[in-house]
Design a protein around this motif. Sequence first.
Motif, PDB file in Angstrom:
ATOM      1  N   TYR A 142       9.130 -23.236   1.410  1.00  0.00           N
ATOM      2  CA  TYR A 142       8.453 -24.633   1.923  1.00  0.00           C
ATOM      3  C   TYR A 142       7.667 -25.390   0.775  1.00  0.00           C
ATOM      4  CZ  TYR A 142       5.931 -28.249   4.555  1.00  0.00           C
ATOM      5  OH  TYR A 142       5.305 -29.437   5.134  1.00  0.00           O
ATOM      6  N   ARG A 151       8.060 -24.926  -2.556  1.00  0.00           N
ATOM      7  CA  ARG A 151       8.947 -25.377  -3.655  1.00  0.00           C
ATOM      8  C   ARG A 151       9.982 -26.444  -3.105  1.00  0.00           C
ATOM      9  NH1 ARG A 151      13.466 -23.963  -5.647  1.00  0.00           N
ATOM     10  NH2 ARG A 151      13.832 -23.661  -7.984  1.00  0.00           N
ATOM     11  N   GLY A 152       9.944 -26.496  -1.970  1.00  0.00           N
ATOM     12  CA  GLY A 152      10.985 -27.607  -1.308  1.00  0.00           C
ATOM     13  C   GLY A 152      12.416 -27.159  -1.331  1.00  0.00           C
ATOM     14  N   SER A 153      12.583 -25.836  -1.857  1.00  0.00           N
ATOM     15  CA  SER A 153      14.210 -25.422  -1.594  1.00  0.00           C
ATOM     16  C   SER A 153      14.134 -23.824  -2.138  1.00  0.00           C
ATOM     17  CB  SER A 153      14.761 -26.087  -2.862  1.00  0.00           C
ATOM     18  OG  SER A 153      14.603 -25.644  -3.987  1.00  0.00           O
ATOM     19  N   THR A 161      21.595 -25.165  -2.595  1.00  0.00           N
ATOM     20  CA  THR A 161      20.544 -25.992  -3.369  1.00  0.00           C
ATOM     21  C   THR A 161      21.053 -26.151  -4.707  1.00  0.00           C
ATOM     22  OG1 THR A 161      18.862 -24.762  -2.042  1.00  0.00           O
ATOM     23  CG2 THR A 161      18.148 -25.860  -4.168  1.00  0.00           C
TER      24      THR A 161
END
Lengths: 111, 318
Positions: free
Chosen positions: B232, B234-236, B314
């Motif tokens: 979460y 790190r966003g990915s 990703t």
Amino acid sequence: MNDSEFDGHLQELRRGTVVLASLQLLRTPGYGYGLLEQLASAGFPTDANTLYPLLRRLEKQGYLDSEWNTDEARPRKFYRTSASGIRLADTLTQEVAAIASATAALREEEN
Amino acid sequence: MTATLTDRYITATVRRLPQQLQTEVRDELQTSIADAIDARAEQGEPLEQAERAVLTDLGDPAALAAGYADRPLHLIGPKYYLFWWRVLTLLLATVPACAFVGVAIGKAVAGEGIGAMIGEGIATALSAIVHVSFWTTLVFVILERTGSESTSKWDVDQLPQEPGRGAGRGDLIGSLVMLAIFAAALLWDRFRGVTVVDGEAISVIDHALWPWWMSVVLVLMLAEGAIAIAVYARGSWSTGLAVINTAVALCTASLFLTLLGRGMLFAPEFVHAVFARNGVDSGALAVLAVLTGVAVAGIAAWDIIDGWMKARRTAIAG
């Protein structure tokens, strides 16, 4: 830049024109091998193994009528373009003309 | 008199045609070929050489017959190819895996070793691949030749969803809530007991596993939670996180499988009260243990694959 380089594309472009040429030529009745020669001299060289099945298909679709001529020593199946075959030939001719003028217009734009 | 090359050629062509076409095509080919040979002979070509040349130009009789009969010269044409490919990939993605798991479970239940489970499983999966490929293709080959018109039309609603990358707030909350519930259940089981037999609460997990074994479990769960938070933040997903996730999942699965295999996982009182007392014999218990083990391995495998898929998506999406 030799011709064989473009063979595939040329063949694809010519494929439909054999139908048109056959329908036009067979307004006067003709038979398989004779038509093959006529097509070649009219500028539509065609393979025998393409033309013969094509004639049969056009006959099945009602664009050609056929009749066996047994007057000569060698009986031959004569084909003649039917009424709906003539309509098809006219439509195809118009289409080829339209494509030709559209192609010409493209070239003019370029210049 | 022996048959001429032309006769043999015509016979080879017409025997591939439907009965009602045969006579007519034979007669027509005969004159067409004779005309062509004559034309060449008139140019001074020897008769035999002319015949060979004409027949060579006409080409493979099978191809000529296909032209007359309007038969396709391909197994599956453009009309059905994509439909066939979608059905085949869908079936190949599911059926062999199911066959493998099914046979492996069957062998485990029958009490056979891991070697037999994997060996038989792979053999069955391979034969499933062959069968699925063959029969699916056969159906489409028949469709192609019977000219059925019922192809499914593609429409825009069939576009695949943009797959989630598993890094949203929802994914984080979901992971943490699941872990919290699981931890709470373990603790509740330890101190109160989650099953009630004869009005008395008893534990499912053997008390002997506390505190050491279970603290390892709790640490692994904390690690899972940490991964979810890292994703979460790190966003990915990333390759590194997928590796850590794989390690944690493997540790968790092997821990539970070891305990299960040694018969240490479930409390003896629980097994006795719930199963043995109700007439479930030891053979059936072994089966239940195998199924539990399969479930544990399956969950771990899913967790690992999920992490890698999201990491890959990703990477692709940049």
